[in-house]
Design an enzyme around this catalytic site. Structure first.
Site, PDB file in Angstrom:
ATOM      1  N   SER A 219      52.916  50.566  52.632  1.00  0.00           N
ATOM      2  CA  SER A 219      53.034  50.251  54.067  1.00  0.00           C
ATOM      3  C   SER A 219      52.425  48.898  54.422  1.00  0.00           C
ATOM      4  CB  SER A 219      52.301  51.344  54.860  1.00  0.00           C
ATOM      5  OG  SER A 219      52.093  50.932  56.197  1.00  0.00           O
TER       6      SER A 219
ATOM      7  N   ILE B  15      61.048  65.049  52.745  1.00  0.00           N
ATOM      8  CA  ILE B  15      62.473  65.217  53.094  1.00  0.00           C
ATOM      9  C   ILE B  15      62.664  65.563  54.571  1.00  0.00           C
ATOM     10  CG2 ILE B  15      62.569  67.710  52.479  1.00  0.00           C
ATOM     11  CD1 ILE B  15      65.335  65.088  51.830  1.00  0.00           C
TER      12      ILE B  15
ATOM     13  N   GLU C 226      50.713  48.504  56.844  1.00  0.00           N
ATOM     14  CA  GLU C 226      49.356  48.788  57.334  1.00  0.00           C
ATOM     15  C   GLU C 226      48.302  48.341  56.329  1.00  0.00           C
ATOM     16  OE1 GLU C 226      47.345  50.585  59.889  1.00  0.00           O
ATOM     17  OE2 GLU C 226      48.957  49.739  61.059  1.00  0.00           O
TER      18      GLU C 226
ATOM     19  N   ASP D 172      53.943  70.799  47.285  1.00  0.00           N
ATOM     20  CA  ASP D 172      53.035  70.192  48.257  1.00  0.00           C
ATOM     21  C   ASP D 172      52.263  69.091  47.549  1.00  0.00           C
ATOM     22  OD1 ASP D 172      50.687  69.757  49.982  1.00  0.00           O
ATOM     23  OD2 ASP D 172      51.315  71.588  51.006  1.00  0.00           O
ATOM     24  N   LEU D 173      52.086  67.969  48.221  1.00  0.00           N
ATOM     25  CA  LEU D 173      51.363  66.842  47.612  1.00  0.00           C
ATOM     26  C   LEU D 173      49.891  67.167  47.360  1.00  0.00           C
ATOM     27  CD1 LEU D 173      52.999  63.962  49.671  1.00  0.00           C
ATOM     28  CD2 LEU D 173      53.218  64.310  47.203  1.00  0.00           C
TER      29      LEU D 173
ATOM     30  N   TYR E   5      44.146  55.532  56.994  1.00  0.00           N
ATOM     31  CA  TYR E   5      45.550  55.592  56.541  1.00  0.00           C
ATOM     32  C   TYR E   5      45.867  54.374  55.668  1.00  0.00           C
ATOM     33  CZ  TYR E   5      50.645  55.079  56.778  1.00  0.00           C
ATOM     34  OH  TYR E   5      51.972  54.905  56.452  1.00  0.00           O
TER      35      TYR E   5
ATOM     36  N   ARG F 263      62.771  59.249  64.684  1.00  0.00           N
ATOM     37  CA  ARG F 263      61.357  58.914  64.616  1.00  0.00           C
ATOM     38  C   ARG F 263      60.541  59.990  65.319  1.00  0.00           C
ATOM     39  NH1 ARG F 263      57.322  56.335  61.904  1.00  0.00           N
ATOM     40  NH2 ARG F 263      56.943  54.210  62.653  1.00  0.00           N
TER      41      ARG F 263
HETATM   42  P1  NAP Z   1      57.334  61.102  58.732  1.00  0.00           P
HETATM   43  O1  NAP Z   1      58.562  61.181  59.563  1.00  0.00           O
HETATM   44  O2  NAP Z   1      56.016  61.329  59.374  1.00  0.00           O
HETATM   45  O3  NAP Z   1      57.503  62.131  57.525  1.00  0.00           O
HETATM   46  C1  NAP Z   1      56.412  62.487  56.707  1.00  0.00           C
HETATM   47  C2  NAP Z   1      56.866  63.526  55.703  1.00  0.00           C
HETATM   48  O4  NAP Z   1      55.754  63.832  54.845  1.00  0.00           O
HETATM   49  C3  NAP Z   1      57.341  64.839  56.309  1.00  0.00           C
HETATM   50  O5  NAP Z   1      58.505  65.259  55.655  1.00  0.00           O
HETATM   51  C4  NAP Z   1      56.202  65.805  55.977  1.00  0.00           C
HETATM   52  O6  NAP Z   1      56.668  67.120  55.764  1.00  0.00           O
HETATM   53  C5  NAP Z   1      55.734  65.233  54.648  1.00  0.00           C
HETATM   54  N1  NAP Z   1      54.391  65.704  54.265  1.00  0.00           N
HETATM   55  C6  NAP Z   1      53.261  65.636  54.996  1.00  0.00           C
HETATM   56  N2  NAP Z   1      52.254  66.219  54.309  1.00  0.00           N
HETATM   57  C7  NAP Z   1      52.756  66.658  53.132  1.00  0.00           C
HETATM   58  C8  NAP Z   1      52.234  67.342  52.013  1.00  0.00           C
HETATM   59  N3  NAP Z   1      50.951  67.724  51.956  1.00  0.00           N
HETATM   60  N4  NAP Z   1      53.048  67.622  50.976  1.00  0.00           N
HETATM   61  C9  NAP Z   1      54.365  67.272  51.021  1.00  0.00           C
HETATM   62  N5  NAP Z   1      54.941  66.628  52.060  1.00  0.00           N
HETATM   63  C10 NAP Z   1      54.137  66.321  53.107  1.00  0.00           C
HETATM   64  O7  NAP Z   1      57.241  59.665  58.002  1.00  0.00           O
HETATM   65  P2  NAP Z   1      58.395  58.557  57.786  1.00  0.00           P
HETATM   66  O8  NAP Z   1      58.417  57.664  58.961  1.00  0.00           O
HETATM   67  O9  NAP Z   1      59.634  59.226  57.332  1.00  0.00           O
HETATM   68  O10 NAP Z   1      57.744  57.707  56.608  1.00  0.00           O
HETATM   69  C11 NAP Z   1      58.014  58.030  55.244  1.00  0.00           C
HETATM   70  C12 NAP Z   1      56.931  57.424  54.370  1.00  0.00           C
HETATM   71  O11 NAP Z   1      56.925  56.009  54.537  1.00  0.00           O
HETATM   72  C13 NAP Z   1      55.516  57.865  54.678  1.00  0.00           C
HETATM   73  O12 NAP Z   1      54.819  57.907  53.449  1.00  0.00           O
HETATM   74  C14 NAP Z   1      54.958  56.761  55.552  1.00  0.00           C
HETATM   75  O13 NAP Z   1      53.555  56.710  55.434  1.00  0.00           O
HETATM   76  C15 NAP Z   1      55.627  55.566  54.923  1.00  0.00           C
HETATM   77  N6  NAP Z   1      55.865  54.416  55.804  1.00  0.00           N
HETATM   78  C16 NAP Z   1      56.536  54.594  56.972  1.00  0.00           C
HETATM   79  C17 NAP Z   1      56.828  53.497  57.772  1.00  0.00           C
HETATM   80  C18 NAP Z   1      57.574  53.637  59.063  1.00  0.00           C
HETATM   81  O14 NAP Z   1      57.537  52.690  59.870  1.00  0.00           O
HETATM   82  N7  NAP Z   1      58.281  54.742  59.287  1.00  0.00           N
HETATM   83  C19 NAP Z   1      56.424  52.203  57.349  1.00  0.00           C
HETATM   84  C20 NAP Z   1      55.761  52.063  56.131  1.00  0.00           C
HETATM   85  C21 NAP Z   1      55.498  53.180  55.348  1.00  0.00           C
HETATM   86  P3  NAP Z   1      56.350  68.399  56.714  1.00  0.00           P
HETATM   87  O15 NAP Z   1      57.623  68.678  57.448  1.00  0.00           O
HETATM   88  O16 NAP Z   1      56.050  69.459  55.715  1.00  0.00           O
HETATM   89  O17 NAP Z   1      55.198  68.040  57.592  1.00  0.00           O
HETATM   90  O1  G4F Z   2      54.152  53.254  66.565  1.00  0.00           O
HETATM   91  P1  G4F Z   2      52.776  53.196  66.048  1.00  0.00           P
HETATM   92  O2  G4F Z   2      51.948  54.424  66.176  1.00  0.00           O
HETATM   93  O3  G4F Z   2      52.901  52.699  64.537  1.00  0.00           O
HETATM   94  P2  G4F Z   2      51.845  52.028  63.522  1.00  0.00           P
HETATM   95  O4  G4F Z   2      50.449  52.413  63.837  1.00  0.00           O
HETATM   96  O5  G4F Z   2      52.146  50.577  63.446  1.00  0.00           O
HETATM   97  O6  G4F Z   2      52.209  52.753  62.145  1.00  0.00           O
HETATM   98  C1  G4F Z   2      53.549  52.953  61.740  1.00  0.00           C
HETATM   99  O7  G4F Z   2      53.952  51.853  60.961  1.00  0.00           O
HETATM  100  C2  G4F Z   2      53.235  51.684  59.721  1.00  0.00           C
HETATM  101  C3  G4F Z   2      53.811  50.446  59.028  1.00  0.00           C
HETATM  102  O8  G4F Z   2      53.175  49.299  59.515  1.00  0.00           O
HETATM  103  C4  G4F Z   2      53.411  52.937  58.898  1.00  0.00           C
HETATM  104  F1  G4F Z   2      52.788  52.787  57.695  1.00  0.00           F
HETATM  105  C5  G4F Z   2      52.856  54.127  59.640  1.00  0.00           C
HETATM  106  O9  G4F Z   2      53.080  55.309  58.886  1.00  0.00           O
HETATM  107  C6  G4F Z   2      53.606  54.254  60.962  1.00  0.00           C
HETATM  108  O10 G4F Z   2      54.951  54.565  60.683  1.00  0.00           O
HETATM  109  O11 G4F Z   2      51.956  52.017  66.781  1.00  0.00           O
HETATM  110  C7  G4F Z   2      52.459  50.707  66.831  1.00  0.00           C
HETATM  111  C8  G4F Z   2      51.586  49.862  67.764  1.00  0.00           C
HETATM  112  C9  G4F Z   2      50.089  49.974  67.466  1.00  0.00           C
HETATM  113  O12 G4F Z   2      49.528  48.697  67.504  1.00  0.00           O
HETATM  114  C10 G4F Z   2      49.543  50.810  68.606  1.00  0.00           C
HETATM  115  O13 G4F Z   2      48.199  50.517  68.957  1.00  0.00           O
HETATM  116  O14 G4F Z   2      51.753  50.354  69.086  1.00  0.00           O
HETATM  117  C11 G4F Z   2      50.484  50.408  69.717  1.00  0.00           C
HETATM  118  N1  G4F Z   2      50.555  51.378  70.808  1.00  0.00           N
HETATM  119  C12 G4F Z   2      50.344  51.069  72.121  1.00  0.00           C
HETATM  120  N2  G4F Z   2      50.442  52.183  72.872  1.00  0.00           N
HETATM  121  C13 G4F Z   2      50.786  52.687  70.698  1.00  0.00           C
HETATM  122  C14 G4F Z   2      50.714  53.207  71.990  1.00  0.00           C
HETATM  123  N3  G4F Z   2      51.048  53.466  69.629  1.00  0.00           N
HETATM  124  C15 G4F Z   2      51.262  54.795  69.842  1.00  0.00           C
HETATM  125  N4  G4F Z   2      51.575  55.577  68.800  1.00  0.00           N
HETATM  126  N5  G4F Z   2      51.187  55.339  71.109  1.00  0.00           N
HETATM  127  C16 G4F Z   2      50.921  54.580  72.206  1.00  0.00           C
HETATM  128  O15 G4F Z   2      50.859  55.101  73.310  1.00  0.00           O
END
Ligand code: NAP
Ligand code: G4F
Length: 345
Positions: free
Chosen positions: A136, A10, A138, A57-58, A160, A195
């Site tokens: 994801s 959340i 990923e 907690d997960l 991951y 983000r």
């Molecule tokens: P985020 O901003 O990093 O949020 C992650 C959340 O997980 C936070 O609320 C964190 O809570 C909670 N968490 C971490 N460890 C935990 C634990 N042990 N028990 C309970 N809660 C825990 O991620 P998001 O971008 O909102 O993404 C949401 C979900 O979608 C994630 O599962 C991510 O892997 C997946 N996803 C994201 C993307 C993307 O592009 N954003 C794409 C594909 C999939 P705390 O405040 O307690 O740390």
């Molecule tokens: O923004 P990123 O760190 O996201 P990434 O690794 O794609 O993962 C995010 O998307 C996933 C879905 O495909 C989620 F599952 C995951 O939880 C997360 O939300 O990096 C994006 C790209 C990568 O290729 C990385 O190598 O950006 C490239 N990059 C280049 N310079 C960088 C940087 N990434 C980060 N974080 N920081 C840099 O300075």
């Protein structure tokens, strides 16, 4: 009677947008909160006064059973995870515990509270709790084909991605084993002003804001050639909700169907404030990943046809929205001496 939703994660980006969306649809919403004084609680609770919290907690099975039992949800959205990919090489075991085993623990909590016995094969859920798993793109990793669709094989490139693949398959397995309405949303990258600052789009938008406001001059990035299908998080939570409203449970790929490079993201963001990205960005080899995911792009055919879902914010609008938000954010932090930073997005 209002439907009840429980959201893990959340305090994260998606958790906040999803809670707002569900509250707007008339749901009662509980967020699972970990830690005795989670500093990120403030920023989400000040957005939504109607939001309730439940401890859990997960990593802790009993806490999840208690949370599900207390909330008695109609829908559970498991968004909680350690979501920053590079961290998964540093702390692979922890990431696996939270992102893989955590999914199993939530499914088990639902199974226990629902009264589903382990021998009940393909039975009806005693209480129909619907489950969404945050899978994801990923998982596609070293992609076997582009664009990627629901049937593309997984080749994850990070601990991951491997953990997410387990979460995806165990969700499908509980659907097939116990007749649960359990789905995996295979979401491509989605971003917003909420983000985390460690992800590349927000790192760029914050960097651009600080450079424009004279607080720094250079921005270090890694692989500029990586291609991603980036969308707006506010659009993607609508797809999560739609996935739990269908007659039959199914997994969906969710993205925009367009890809852009990290270089494009930097160029658009710097252009927006009248700066040339090449004057400020430099490459830090330490930011290049041990095993990179080079190309991710969604085939959105199924989600568009079956869920009638489409994104509303394009990539350039997303980047400029984030830069505009960070210009305000950084200026406010300067004015209030950083006091806003702890809880704010
Ligand atoms: P985020 O901003 O990093 O949020 C992650 C959340 O997980 C936070 O609320 C964190 O809570 C909670 N968490 C971490 N460890 C935990 C634990 N042990 N028990 C309970 N809660 C825990 O991620 P998001 O971008 O909102 O993404 C949401 C979900 O979608 C994630 O599962 C991510 O892997 C997946 N996803 C994201 C993307 C993307 O592009 N954003 C794409 C594909 C999939 P705390 O405040 O307690 O740390
Ligand atoms: O923004 P990123 O760190 O996201 P990434 O690794 O794609 O993962 C995010 O998307 C996933 C879905 O495909 C989620 F599952 C995951 O939880 C997360 O939300 O990096 C994006 C790209 C990568 O290729 C990385 O190598 O950006 C490239 N990059 C280049 N310079 C960088 C940087 N990434 C980060 N974080 N920081 C840099 O300075």
């Amino acid at each position: 009677m209002a439907r009840r939703a429980l959201i893990t994660g959340i305090t994260g980006q998606d958790g906040s947008y999803l809670a707002e969306h569900l509250l707007g649809q008339g749901y009662q919403v509980w967020g699972l909160m970990r830690g005795q004084a989670n500093p990120r609680k403030t920023r989400v609770s000040r957005l939504m006064s109607e939001l309730s919290f439940v401890d859990g907690d997960l990593m802790d099975q009993a806490s999840l059973v208690s949370a599900v039992d207390l909330v008695q949800p109609d829908e559970v959205y498991n968004l909680g995870a350690i979501s920053f990919v590079p961290m998964s090489w540093q702390q692979a075991e922890l990431v696996t515990e939270v992102n893989a085993m955590g999914v199993l623990r939530v499914l088990e909590a639902i199974r226990m509270v629902s009264g589903l016995s382990s021998s009940r094969h393909n039975g009806e859920a005693a209480k129909n709790i619907r489950f969404y798993q945050a899978s994801s793109s990923e998982m596609f990793g070293k992609a076997a084909e582009t664009p990627q669709r629901e049937t593309t094989i997984f080749h994850p490139r990070s601990p991951y991605g491997v953990a997410k693949a387990y979460g995806h398959f165990i969700t499908r397995n509980y659907r097939e084993s116990f007749g649960m309405y359990a789905v995996g949303g295979i979401l491509f990258n989605h971003e917003s002003p909420r983000r985390g600052a460690e992800f590349v789009t927000r790192k760029i938008s914050l960097g651009v804001a600080k450079i424009k406001l004279g607080l720094q001059d250079r921005l270090a990035l890694g692989n500029l050639d990586a291609l991603r299908d980036w969308g707006f998080a506010g659009d993607y939570v609508r797809a999560m909700h739609l996935m739990l409203q269908q007659d039959e449970p199914a997994d969906y790929v969710v993205g925009t169907g367009e890809m852009h490079s990290v270089r494009d993201a930097a160029r658009i963001a710097f252009d927006h404030v009248g700066l040339n990205w090449e004057d400020h960005v430099h490459i830090d080899p330490a930011l290049v990943r041990p095993a990179e995911v080079e190309v991710l792009c969604a085939d959105t055919t199924r989600v568009r046809q079956e869920l009638r879902w489409a994104p509303q914010v394009d990539f350039a609008s997303l980047m400029t929205m984030m830069v505009d938000a960070d210009l305000k954010h950084v200026a406010a932090e300067q004015e209030y001496g950083g006091l806003l930073a702890a809880g704010s997005w």
